[in-house]
Write a protein that holds these residues in place. Structure first.
Motif: not given
Length: 146
Positions: A12-23, A48-49, A79-87
């Motif tokens: 849920e926190s990852i989703v919130a952070y990713a949405k905050k950083n859109l687009p 930060t991206n 363990l690795g990394n994560w990132h979002s794909h907005p589109e």
């Protein structure tokens, strides 16, 4: 293949952070413990991206170093990394595969293209992509190392 265990609250926190950083894409690191059959994520780091792009990301090196120091101080493994794909879907892009330099890492990708976000985890080695089993748990289960 090892399963990846993550707390629902962390998702849920990852989703919130990713949405905050859109687009733009959002990114970070994951750390925790590892057993023969599971990688248990104990902390998600939000970085930060620097590219500020909707199609790719570069993590801030100073923030990466601070995260690694925190991992060491807590006795956790990177363990690795994560990132979002907005589109785009929750799967590695050609660039993601090309830049997946660590065969030991798990790569979590969050897609925000649909109404409901989709998170998947992948293992990438020599350009070959395998989807990992992602298991959600409650905080109490995670502390037990489920």
């Amino acid at each position: 293949m090892k399963k990846i265990v993550i707390k629902k609250q962390d998702v849920e926190s990852i989703v919130a952070y990713a949405k905050k950083n859109l687009p733009n894409e959002a990114c970070g690191l994951i750390a925790g413990t590892e057993t023969e059959d599971a990688r248990v994520i104990l902390k998600v780091y939000y970085l930060t991206n620097l590219d500020a792009s909707r199609e790719h990301f570069s993590m801030d090196p100073k923030e990466q170093l601070m995260a690694v120091k925190d991992m060491r101080a807590n006795g956790w493994k990177p363990l690795g990394n994560w990132h979002s794909h907005p589109e785009t879907p929750s799967r590695p892009s050609e660039e993601d595969i090309r830049l997946a330099y660590d065969p030991k890492a798990s790569y979590l990708i969050l897609s925000l293209m649909e109404k409901d976000p989709v998170l998947n985890s992948f293992h990438v080695e020599n350009g070959e992509v395998r989807k990992e089993i992602l298991e959600y748990c409650s905080p109490g289960e995670r502390e037990k190392g489920v």
